[in-house]
Write a protein that holds these residues in place. Sequence first.
Motif, PDB file in Angstrom:
ATOM      1  N   GLN A 177       2.370  -0.195  -2.578  1.00 14.53           N
ATOM      2  CA  GLN A 177       2.385  -0.075  -4.035  1.00 14.53           C
ATOM      3  C   GLN A 177       2.218  -1.481  -4.579  1.00 14.53           C
ATOM      4  OE1 GLN A 177       4.736   2.762  -5.748  1.00 14.53           O
ATOM      5  NE2 GLN A 177       3.990   2.287  -7.769  1.00 14.53           N
ATOM      6  N   THR A 178       1.128  -1.706  -5.321  1.00 12.69           N
ATOM      7  CA  THR A 178       0.824  -3.039  -5.829  1.00 12.69           C
ATOM      8  C   THR A 178       1.692  -3.373  -7.032  1.00 12.69           C
ATOM      9  OG1 THR A 178      -0.894  -2.307  -7.346  1.00 12.69           O
ATOM     10  CG2 THR A 178      -1.579  -2.790  -5.069  1.00 12.69           C
ATOM     11  N   ARG A 179       1.691  -4.629  -7.397  1.00 14.35           N
ATOM     12  CA  ARG A 179       2.463  -5.070  -8.563  1.00 14.35           C
ATOM     13  C   ARG A 179       1.952  -4.413  -9.846  1.00 14.35           C
ATOM     14  NH1 ARG A 179       1.794  -9.596  -5.357  1.00 14.35           N
ATOM     15  NH2 ARG A 179       3.730 -10.212  -4.370  1.00 14.35           N
ATOM     16  N   SER A 180       0.680  -4.019  -9.846  1.00 10.62           N
ATOM     17  CA  SER A 180       0.117  -3.364 -11.028  1.00 10.62           C
ATOM     18  C   SER A 180       0.426  -1.870 -11.064  1.00 10.62           C
ATOM     19  CB  SER A 180      -1.399  -3.578 -11.066  1.00 10.62           C
ATOM     20  OG  SER A 180      -2.014  -2.923  -9.965  1.00 10.62           O
ATOM     21  N   GLY A 181       1.121  -1.363 -10.022  1.00 14.00           N
ATOM     22  CA  GLY A 181       1.518   0.043  -9.999  1.00 14.00           C
ATOM     23  C   GLY A 181       0.579   0.951  -9.240  1.00 14.00           C
ATOM     24  N   GLU A 182      -0.511   0.407  -8.712  1.00  9.06           N
ATOM     25  CA  GLU A 182      -1.433   1.223  -7.944  1.00  9.06           C
ATOM     26  C   GLU A 182      -0.867   1.468  -6.547  1.00  9.06           C
ATOM     27  OE1 GLU A 182      -5.813   0.250  -9.314  1.00  9.06           O
ATOM     28  OE2 GLU A 182      -4.679  -1.566  -8.811  1.00  9.06           O
ATOM     29  N   HIS A 185      -6.715   5.557  -2.273  1.00  6.52           N
ATOM     30  CA  HIS A 185      -6.145   4.974  -3.484  1.00  6.52           C
ATOM     31  C   HIS A 185      -5.730   6.123  -4.381  1.00  6.52           C
ATOM     32  CE1 HIS A 185      -6.756   3.242  -7.658  1.00  6.52           C
ATOM     33  NE2 HIS A 185      -5.691   2.646  -7.183  1.00  6.52           N
ATOM     34  N   ASP A 238      -4.142   7.415  -8.090  1.00  2.26           N
ATOM     35  CA  ASP A 238      -3.946   7.092  -9.493  1.00  2.26           C
ATOM     36  C   ASP A 238      -2.460   7.197  -9.816  1.00  2.26           C
ATOM     37  OD1 ASP A 238      -4.449   6.565 -12.177  1.00  2.26           O
ATOM     38  OD2 ASP A 238      -4.844   8.670 -12.630  1.00  2.26           O
ATOM     39  N   GLU A 239      -1.911   6.211 -10.508  1.00  8.66           N
ATOM     40  CA  GLU A 239      -0.474   6.237 -10.801  1.00  8.66           C
ATOM     41  C   GLU A 239      -0.078   7.390 -11.714  1.00  8.66           C
ATOM     42  OE1 GLU A 239       0.832   2.681 -13.010  1.00  8.66           O
ATOM     43  OE2 GLU A 239      -1.267   2.153 -13.116  1.00  8.66           O
ATOM     44  N   VAL A 294      -7.553  -2.902  -7.169  1.00 12.25           N
ATOM     45  CA  VAL A 294      -7.575  -4.346  -7.383  1.00 12.25           C
ATOM     46  C   VAL A 294      -6.305  -4.919  -6.765  1.00 12.25           C
ATOM     47  CG1 VAL A 294      -7.590  -6.175  -9.098  1.00 12.25           C
ATOM     48  CG2 VAL A 294      -8.892  -4.073  -9.507  1.00 12.25           C
ATOM     49  N   ASP A 319      -4.210  -8.623  -5.715  1.00 15.35           N
ATOM     50  CA  ASP A 319      -4.212 -10.077  -5.858  1.00 15.35           C
ATOM     51  C   ASP A 319      -4.343 -10.697  -4.470  1.00 15.35           C
ATOM     52  OD1 ASP A 319      -1.606 -10.246  -4.743  1.00 15.35           O
ATOM     53  OD2 ASP A 319      -0.663 -10.281  -6.716  1.00 15.35           O
ATOM     54  N   GLU A 321      -1.691  -9.851  -1.746  1.00 18.44           N
ATOM     55  CA  GLU A 321      -1.763  -8.426  -1.419  1.00 18.44           C
ATOM     56  C   GLU A 321      -2.985  -8.154  -0.547  1.00 18.44           C
ATOM     57  OE1 GLU A 321      -1.852  -6.945  -5.408  1.00 18.44           O
ATOM     58  OE2 GLU A 321       0.276  -6.471  -5.412  1.00 18.44           O
TER      59      GLU A 321
END
Length: 164
Positions: A18-23, A39, A41-42, A53, A55, A58
């Motif tokens: 789970q990425t920092r952007s919520g994905e 992938h 969708d949140e 996406v 960083d 990640e």
Amino acid sequence: MNLKETDLPGIGKKFVVQTRSGEKLAIIIHDDGRREMYHYDEENPDDRTRKIVLDDDEARYVSAIVGGVTYQPTALENIEVALGGLIIESYRLESNFKAIGKTIGELRIRQRSGATIIAVIENNQKKHVNPGADLMLTANATVVVIGERLHQQQIRHILLNGSV
């Protein structure tokens, strides 16, 4: 970033990031070497999308998972057979390996790693099946080892560094 790792008996391992952007990205590494990446969708966790996406750190972490750094599937090219937790794996002794020039007995392979060397194939193709403790390891030889995954990690370290 949040990571969840799950063993999939008979299949391999599943990693969910789970990425920092919520994905959310799911990566399944099959024992036959295949990788599947999904992938989600949140807003609708059942719908897969094609783009994510990440960083820099990640992306490096995900690439380590996909590249097999954190988990090696049992069917990568250097692994020959996996039987009930026992793995037969081969290691080519590159010129920088500290085990070169030492005997199996000097390295105390079985005592230090729990693994057993079942064969050594020298660079000239001479084969030593069930080699004794007095066999000296040479550059570019292939060492065939049986043991559990942890034993394989330990013997890899011994061959490379001369110690556990």
